[in-house]
Design an enzyme around this catalytic site. Structure first.
Site, PDB file in Angstrom:
ATOM      1  N   TYR A 146      44.124  31.745  36.613  1.00 14.27           N
ATOM      2  CA  TYR A 146      43.297  32.601  37.458  1.00 14.27           C
ATOM      3  C   TYR A 146      44.072  32.953  38.719  1.00 14.27           C
ATOM      4  CZ  TYR A 146      39.528  34.114  40.557  1.00 14.27           C
ATOM      5  OH  TYR A 146      38.754  34.835  41.415  1.00 14.27           O
ATOM      6  N   GLU A 234      41.191  40.757  41.410  1.00  8.47           N
ATOM      7  CA  GLU A 234      40.935  39.513  40.678  1.00  8.47           C
ATOM      8  C   GLU A 234      41.473  39.613  39.260  1.00  8.47           C
ATOM      9  OE1 GLU A 234      37.206  36.442  40.212  1.00  8.47           O
ATOM     10  OE2 GLU A 234      36.822  38.568  39.883  1.00  8.47           O
TER      11      GLU A 234
END
Length: 426
Positions: A146, A234
């Site tokens: 991530y 993101e």
């Protein structure tokens, strides 16, 4: 996905907070692009992504699928909401907004997805229209990580957030193991350095030859974040492939609306079909409008007064139907548009116009209010109306409304007006 939601009611007693409005859809100060659009921007900045093509028809999906390597392709719905993979299409109950299918079944799959409405945990029961598909190569992922960059008030600049674990909700990862989250502020003046990028890549678990590749990708993502005026970028997952490549396999990117004047090419890609129609209409007239779930429509000049109006209505047992700041330069055109927008909300049972005249004079605003009421059909069409006026030329403003024939409860007192609006909404 990361999310930010400022509370609607501030410094309100506990009992009143329990009555606070639930936000149905929030107008945010940024542009949100589809995945296929973000992937193109990433490619322009040298960021590695799986080979992919957008498709706007079944025929085009079949054609583009044959341009991708391998026997299978990933078919992804393009709606501005998370949870696509676990969603379903309202019209045919087809399950899943993301599928891996053989090339021979792309047409069949695309037929079930294109032009349909995808419902996910983030869209609500109404769902969002899916008018585009993203066809992408199927890649073999060894590890999912991530990575995100966002503007952080605490550090006064960009903040990188990473984790060795990705592919699932970052909130769930943080809840399970807070130490799994890596945070690295970046000095906005100094910018990204090779040392910072390499350190971030190492902390995220990249090893060997993948460290410099991941560091380069992080550097390029930061450049895209700054150069494109992003508010958030993101990546989930940031994939480490079995063939050694490091790729962005899924992403969410938001852009600051204040930068529209210098990001015209990016903002030209806005997909209004994914937004609340009333908010889209409000934007045309520079009205700051947010749709809420209550029954009392609010029309106020000034964001601060609008927030306090919503607070007071909640304290008094009411429920605001919207946030609507008509601004200081309220004209006949903007007031007419505002009335049409709130009259289009079937949940509205009463309307509270709360005006404090400062630079904008009460008599001018009163004329605009009267014109707006008449434009939507006058007393026969307007819902129960409360008008509170105070400030510059208030006497003249009150006189204009009284002599106009508009059927409204008129007051100078904020609390009196709010109580009446709550009463009329019951």
């Amino acid at each position: 996905m990361l999310s930010t939601l400022a509370p609607v009611c501030r410094r309100v007693p506990a009992q009143a907070r329990r009555q606070a409005p639930v936000v149905a859809s929030v107008q945010k100060r940024f542009l949100n692009l589809h995945e296929y659009q973000a992937q193109k921007i990433f490619q322009d900045f040298g960021v590695g992504v799986p080979k992919n093509y957008p498709a706007f028809s079944v025929a085009e999906a079949t054609e583009k699928a044959n341009l991708l390597p391998g026997d299978e392709v990933v078919v992804k719905s393009q709606v501005l909401a998370g949870g696509r993979g676990l969603g379903h299409f309202k019209e045919n109950n087809f399950q899943g907004g993301v599928h891996i299918v053989p090339k021979g079944k792309v047409a069949e799959t695309a037929e079930k997805m294109l032009g349909k409405t995808l419902v996910t945990k983030q869209t609500g029961a109404e769902g969002k229209p899916n008018n585009t598909l993203l066809l992408a190569e199927k890649v073999s992922i060894e590890k999912e990580k991530y990575f995100a960059i966002l503007m952080d008030r605490a550090s006064g600049g960009p903040l990188m957030i990473g984790s060795k674990v990705g592919g699932t909700s970052i909130e769930d990862i943080a809840a399970a193991d807070p130490t799994a989250i890596i945070k690295q502020p970046v000095d906005v003046k100094e910018g990204m350095t090779s040392e910072i990028a390499t350190s971030m890549a190492t902390q995220m678990g990249f090893t060997g030859s993948q460290i410099p590749e991941a560091a380069t990708l992080i550097t390029n993502l930061y450049k895209a974040f700054i150069d494109c005026d992003c508010t958030m970028l993101e990546i989930n997952p940031l994939a480490q492939l079995t063939d050694g490549r490091v790729l962005v396999c899924d992403s969410k990117v938001n852009f600051d609306d204040n930068a529209e004047f210098r990001q015209k090419d990016i903002f030209a890609q806005r997909d209004a079909s994914q937004e609340n129609p009333m908010e889209v209409e409000a934007k045309k007239y520079d009205l700051n409008y947010i749709k809420l779930d209550g029954s009392i429509a609010c029309m106020v000049n000034g964001a601060g007064l609008a927030m306090s109006t919503m607070d007071l209505l909640s304290i008094l047992g009411g429920s605001p139907a919207n946030f609507l700041d008509v601004g200081g330069a309220s004209t006949v055109e903007t007031m007419t548009a505002a009335f049409k927008i709130i009259m289009g909300d079937p949940n509205v049972k009463s309307i509270f116009v709360n005006i404090f005249g400062g630079i904008a004079r009460c008599d001018h605003i009163a004329e605009a209010v009267v014109a707006g009421v008449k434009a939507v059909g006058g007393n026969d069409a307007i819902k129960p109306l409360v008008i509170r006026l105070e400030g510059t030329n208030v006497e003249a403003g009150m006189k204009i409304i009284k002599e106009s024939g508009v059927n409204a409860f008129l007051t100078n007192d904020f609390t009196t007006g709010a109580k009446k609006a709550v009463e009329l909404a019951k």
